[in-house]
Write a protein that holds these residues in place. Structure first.
Motif, PDB file in Angstrom:
ATOM      1  N   THR A 115       0.735  -1.098   0.432  1.00 11.79           N
ATOM      2  CA  THR A 115       0.123   0.048  -0.224  1.00 11.79           C
ATOM      3  C   THR A 115       0.879   1.109   0.001  1.00 11.79           C
ATOM      4  O   THR A 115       0.705   1.994  -0.313  1.00 11.79           O
ATOM      5  N   ARG A 116       1.863   1.516   0.867  1.00  8.96           N
ATOM      6  CA  ARG A 116       2.916   2.455   0.851  1.00  8.96           C
ATOM      7  C   ARG A 116       4.331   2.299  -1.112  1.00  8.96           C
ATOM      8  O   ARG A 116       3.736   3.985  -0.997  1.00  8.96           O
ATOM      9  N   VAL A 150      -0.335   5.377  -7.641  1.00 10.94           N
ATOM     10  CA  VAL A 150      -0.848   3.859  -8.713  1.00 10.94           C
ATOM     11  C   VAL A 150      -1.602   3.578  -7.287  1.00 10.94           C
ATOM     12  O   VAL A 150      -1.348   3.603  -6.385  1.00 10.94           O
ATOM     13  N   ALA A 151      -3.106   3.245  -8.173  1.00 14.55           N
ATOM     14  CA  ALA A 151      -4.376   2.670  -7.267  1.00 14.55           C
ATOM     15  C   ALA A 151      -3.503   0.913  -6.643  1.00 14.55           C
ATOM     16  O   ALA A 151      -2.367   0.334  -7.554  1.00 14.55           O
ATOM     17  N   GLN A 152      -3.251   0.644  -5.254  1.00 14.97           N
ATOM     18  CA  GLN A 152      -2.956  -0.769  -4.733  1.00 14.97           C
ATOM     19  C   GLN A 152      -3.189  -2.200  -5.519  1.00 14.97           C
ATOM     20  O   GLN A 152      -2.112  -2.764  -6.041  1.00 14.97           O
ATOM     21  N   GLN A 161      -1.085  -5.892  -9.638  1.00 19.25           N
ATOM     22  CA  GLN A 161      -1.373  -6.623 -10.842  1.00 19.25           C
ATOM     23  C   GLN A 161      -0.112  -6.873 -11.099  1.00 19.25           C
ATOM     24  O   GLN A 161      -0.112  -7.665 -11.567  1.00 19.25           O
ATOM     25  N   GLN A 162       1.100  -5.366 -11.382  1.00 13.44           N
ATOM     26  CA  GLN A 162       1.987  -5.801 -12.170  1.00 13.44           C
ATOM     27  C   GLN A 162       3.337  -6.459 -11.699  1.00 13.44           C
ATOM     28  O   GLN A 162       4.287  -7.171 -12.355  1.00 13.44           O
ATOM     29  N   ILE A 163       3.207  -6.598 -10.216  1.00 18.92           N
ATOM     30  CA  ILE A 163       4.143  -7.223  -9.920  1.00 18.92           C
ATOM     31  C   ILE A 163       3.689  -8.651  -9.999  1.00 18.92           C
ATOM     32  O   ILE A 163       4.905  -9.591 -10.413  1.00 18.92           O
ATOM     33  N   LYS A 164       2.547  -8.824 -10.016  1.00 19.27           N
ATOM     34  CA  LYS A 164       2.730 -10.477 -10.599  1.00 19.27           C
ATOM     35  C   LYS A 164       2.898 -10.319 -11.467  1.00 19.27           C
ATOM     36  O   LYS A 164       3.167 -12.189 -12.210  1.00 19.27           O
ATOM     37  N   ALA A 165       2.531  -9.952 -12.681  1.00 18.54           N
ATOM     38  CA  ALA A 165       3.096 -10.030 -13.892  1.00 18.54           C
ATOM     39  C   ALA A 165       4.473 -10.323 -14.009  1.00 18.54           C
ATOM     40  O   ALA A 165       4.923 -11.001 -14.748  1.00 18.54           O
TER      41      ALA A 165
END
Length: 294
Positions: free
Chosen positions: A19-20, A27-29, A34-38
């Motif tokens: 969140t931080r 950007v929204a959490q 989602q981008q980290i998972k991708a």
């Protein structure tokens, strides 16, 4: 792998909180997650160990972190480099010009350009119009100051007329005045006079020789084969007289007698040329503007 994904990854690694991290990169959490998972799917490895209230890097995450920071730093450097070029802080301009134009026209313009854009490197190549047209066509120059008409048909080049310059006769003050002392001399008065002549391929040589032949005589050379500075030096030494551009004579007047040519006289037309198929770089376009507005 995208720069944005690496930015999100570094933000989570530094804050150890999704969140931080999302707040840090604005950007929204859920989007950040989602981008980290991708990114993890593309790399085929988990980057974080996720436990309630405790985010730590995996071995893969530890290995990626310094590389990601370096990539982001390089991208930031690239942005600044391009910005400096766009804002004319850095870069280069490759300008070709005949030696007479380097002596007469360019010094004041180049000084004004350098004062305004001190970070731009000016690379000047001297040569005859034949050589400059060839170098311009093959991409070795951004701009070239050439004498019209172009020596060969060059559909790939765009010449813009810059100025029409008078030619004058220069001689040593100790030598007899050309043309029996008249205030202006005719080309015909040069018959029998000893001339200091430029090298072959020099625009001024071809123009002078053609004008003499049009009057029915072959010019008599005392010395030939020099560049502009050498020709002026030989004239000062009293070896003969020469036909040179008025601007050159005005800048090099010490030790020279300057005599205008009687009407219709001799003139040359100077053009600023660039390739038609490639737009000049931003810095070259700015120098082009300054030359055309001089």
């Amino acid at each position: 792998m995208q720069l944005q994904q690496l930015q999100y990854f570094v933000a989570v690694a530094e804050t150890r909180h999704f969140t931080r991290a999302a707040e840090t990169v604005h950007v929204a959490q859920p989007s950040l997650s989602q981008q980290i998972k991708a990114l993890e799917r593309e790399l085929g490895a988990d980057l974080f160990q996720r436990a309630r209230g405790n985010i730590t890097l995996t071995d893969a995450g530890e290995a990626l972190l310094p590389l990601a920071r370096r990539i982001l730093a390089d991208a930031d450097t690239a942005r600044h480099e391009v910005l400096e070029l766009v804002q004319l802080r850095r870069g280069r301009v490759r300008l070709g010009a005949t030696p007479s134009l380097c002596t007469g026209l360019l010094p004041d313009v180049l000084r004004a350009f350098h004062d305004r854009y001190p970070g731009i490197r000016l690379m000047i190549e001297e040569g005859g119009s034949h050589d400059l047209v060839r170098e311009l066509a093959r991409g070795a120059l951004d701009l070239a100051l050439v004498v019209l008409p172009l020596p060969t048909a060059s559909p790939a080049l765009t010449p813009v007329e810059l100025l029409r310059e008078d030619l004058v006769v220069v001689s040593s003050p100790e030598a007899p005045r050309p043309g029996d002392g008249r205030r202006a001399v005719r080309i015909a008065d040069l018959e029998g006079e000893r001339l200091v002549m430029f090298r072959h391929g020099y625009d001024l040589r071809e123009l002078t020789v053609a004008a003499c032949r049009a009057e029915g005589f072959e010019p008599d050379f005392a010395v030939e084969g020099g560049e502009m500075d050498a020709v002026l030096g030989f004239v000062r030494a009293g070896l003969g007289m020469a036909v040179v551009p008025r601007m050159v004579a005005a800048r090099s007047g010490r030790g020279l007698r300057v005599t205008p040519l009687a009407r219709p006289g001799l003139h040359r037309t100077i053009a600023l040329a660039h390739r038609s198929d490639v737009a000049p770089p931003r810095a070259a376009r700015e120098l082009q503007r300054m030359l055309l507005e001089r």
